[in-house]
Write a protein that holds these residues in place. Structure first.
Motif, short mmCIF file in Angstrom:
data_model
loop_
_atom_site.label_atom_id
_atom_site.label_comp_id
_atom_site.label_asym_id
_atom_site.label_seq_id
_atom_site.Cartn_x
_atom_site.Cartn_y
_atom_site.Cartn_z
N SER A 94 51.10 -25.18 12.30
CA SER A 94 50.34 -24.95 10.73
C SER A 94 50.89 -26.25 9.85
O SER A 94 50.13 -26.64 9.25
CB SER A 94 50.78 -23.82 10.25
OG SER A 94 51.95 -23.39 10.15
N ARG A 95 51.88 -26.90 10.24
CA ARG A 95 52.55 -27.82 9.48
C ARG A 95 51.68 -29.04 9.32
O ARG A 95 51.96 -29.81 8.67
CB ARG A 95 53.84 -28.29 9.70
CG ARG A 95 55.14 -27.28 9.70
CD ARG A 95 56.46 -27.89 10.11
NE ARG A 95 56.28 -27.87 11.72
CZ ARG A 95 57.22 -28.61 12.47
NH1 ARG A 95 58.41 -29.18 11.65
NH2 ARG A 95 57.27 -28.48 13.71
N ALA A 96 50.86 -29.07 10.49
CA ALA A 96 49.96 -30.40 10.68
C ALA A 96 48.55 -30.23 9.88
O ALA A 96 48.21 -31.26 9.61
CB ALA A 96 49.48 -30.36 12.11
N VAL A 97 48.40 -29.03 9.12
CA VAL A 97 47.12 -29.00 8.39
C VAL A 97 47.02 -29.85 7.41
O VAL A 97 45.91 -30.73 7.12
CB VAL A 97 46.92 -27.32 7.83
CG1 VAL A 97 45.69 -27.37 7.00
CG2 VAL A 97 46.96 -26.57 9.05
N THR A 98 48.02 -29.82 6.63
CA THR A 98 48.07 -30.96 5.35
C THR A 98 48.08 -32.22 5.68
O THR A 98 47.17 -33.13 5.18
CB THR A 98 49.43 -30.61 4.23
OG1 THR A 98 49.47 -29.57 3.87
CG2 THR A 98 49.15 -31.73 3.26
N ARG A 99 48.73 -32.68 6.75
CA ARG A 99 48.52 -34.10 7.21
C ARG A 99 47.16 -34.55 7.93
O ARG A 99 46.62 -35.56 7.58
CB ARG A 99 49.63 -34.34 8.25
CG ARG A 99 51.03 -34.24 8.03
CD ARG A 99 51.36 -35.14 6.75
NE ARG A 99 52.86 -34.92 6.39
CZ ARG A 99 53.79 -35.88 6.88
NH1 ARG A 99 53.38 -36.54 7.51
NH2 ARG A 99 54.99 -35.44 6.49
N LEU A 100 46.58 -33.52 8.43
CA LEU A 100 45.28 -33.75 9.15
C LEU A 100 44.08 -33.95 8.10
O LEU A 100 43.32 -34.62 8.11
CB LEU A 100 44.80 -32.75 10.23
CG LEU A 100 45.58 -32.80 11.48
CD1 LEU A 100 45.49 -31.51 12.37
CD2 LEU A 100 45.27 -34.01 12.23
N LEU A 154 43.38 -25.75 14.73
CA LEU A 154 44.25 -25.02 13.98
C LEU A 154 43.86 -24.00 13.18
O LEU A 154 44.75 -23.37 12.46
CB LEU A 154 45.07 -26.10 12.88
CG LEU A 154 45.90 -27.06 13.73
CD1 LEU A 154 46.39 -28.14 12.82
CD2 LEU A 154 47.32 -26.32 14.08
N GLU A 155 42.38 -23.91 13.19
CA GLU A 155 41.60 -22.72 12.64
C GLU A 155 42.04 -22.70 11.03
O GLU A 155 42.21 -21.84 10.36
CB GLU A 155 42.17 -21.34 13.03
CG GLU A 155 41.86 -21.14 14.64
CD GLU A 155 42.27 -19.71 15.08
OE1 GLU A 155 42.81 -18.95 14.54
OE2 GLU A 155 41.97 -19.39 16.48
N ALA A 156 42.01 -24.00 10.46
CA ALA A 156 42.59 -24.07 8.99
C ALA A 156 41.12 -24.26 8.05
O ALA A 156 40.57 -24.92 7.61
CB ALA A 156 42.93 -25.61 8.97
N MET A 157 41.07 -22.82 7.92
CA MET A 157 39.99 -22.26 6.97
C MET A 157 39.85 -22.86 5.80
O MET A 157 38.87 -23.38 4.91
CB MET A 157 39.96 -20.89 6.76
CG MET A 157 39.54 -20.14 8.01
SD MET A 157 37.99 -20.35 8.77
CE MET A 157 36.78 -19.56 7.65
N ASN A 158 41.29 -23.25 5.30
CA ASN A 158 41.29 -23.65 3.86
C ASN A 158 40.73 -25.28 3.85
O ASN A 158 40.57 -25.91 2.82
CB ASN A 158 42.80 -23.87 3.43
CG ASN A 158 43.95 -24.41 4.35
OD1 ASN A 158 43.61 -24.48 5.56
ND2 ASN A 158 44.72 -25.07 3.81
N ALA A 159 40.54 -25.88 5.00
CA ALA A 159 39.98 -27.29 5.09
C ALA A 159 38.65 -27.37 4.93
O ALA A 159 37.89 -28.41 5.13
CB ALA A 159 40.38 -27.97 6.19
N VAL A 160 37.80 -26.03 5.13
CA VAL A 160 36.37 -26.19 5.00
C VAL A 160 35.74 -26.85 4.08
O VAL A 160 34.95 -27.74 4.17
CB VAL A 160 35.97 -24.64 5.24
CG1 VAL A 160 34.50 -24.78 4.78
CG2 VAL A 160 35.99 -24.07 6.50
#
Length: 210
Positions: free
Chosen positions: A86-92, A114-120
């Motif tokens: 999950s550390r990768a979400v911000t970088r991606l 990463l199932e990063a819903m906050n990136a939607v």
């Protein structure tokens, strides 16, 4: 980018042995491989980096942020998504602004893994604003897989995208999300001059009415 060495298979076999041992020295063999011109060889290196797991993350962050070539940055984004840290979400999310469309595409796919819903919301903005149809179509497909209603307004607007494949992917995504706000725009899209778009819109409407 550089030509892969003639013995690249041997290089990757040595790296794989080290990866199995969770030996960080494998990075010395795998990170340079992200610059290789040979796509097959480079992709195998990405898979091995992903298998190395979280210990590879700091080095991949450095490549994603600072590497000179799009191939390196895209490979790093791909590996980070596969690792699932999950550390990768911000970088991606930051990499969605990369000048290379291949990196932006890899970052969108990584965020899905990463199932990063906050990136939607950021991916929805990419769908509306990115200059590359290849990026927009990936963004539409990923938004459909997230099934997040926050993406509906952007997907509805993308039903009139200049590229037919973006319109088709957006219609399919709206069917996956299942939000009835999309019904009238999808009805309009059933009259799209491109038959594949019209069929996708009709299928999405059937899903919404089910």
């Amino acid at each position: 980018m550089v030509r892969a060495p003639a013995d690249w298979r041997s290089v990757l076999r040595r790296a794989e042995i080290l990866v199995r041992r969770h030996d960080i020295r494998s990075l010395e063999l795998l990170l340079p491989a992200l610059r290789w011109r040979d796509v097959t060889a480079r992709n195998r290196a990405v898979v091995l980096l992903a298998r190395l797991g979280p210990m590879a993350v700091p080095a991949l962050f450095a490549r994603l942020d600072d590497a000179a070539t799009a191939a390196e940055r895209g490979g790093a984004a791909d590996a980070l998504g596969r690792i699932g840290d999950s550390r990768a979400v911000t970088r991606l999310v930051r990499a969605l602004a990369d000048p290379a469309m291949t990196v932006r595409r890899a970052s969108v796919i990584g965020l899905l893994r990463l199932e990063a819903m906050n990136a939607v919301p950021r991916i929805a903005r990419l769908l509306e604003e990115d200059e590359s149809g290849g990026v927009r179509v990936i963004a539409a497909g990923v938004l459909g897989k997230f099934e997040d209603p926050r993406a509906v307004p952007a997907l509805v607007r993308a039903l009139v995208d200049v590229q037919w494949y973006v319109r088709q992917a957006s219609a399919t995504a709206l069917g996956q999300i299942g939000d009835r706000r999309a019904m009238v725009p999808l009805e309009n899209a059933t009259r799209d001059p491109r038959k594949s778009v019209a069929r996708a819109a009709a299928a999405a409407l059937r899903a919404l009415r089910a």
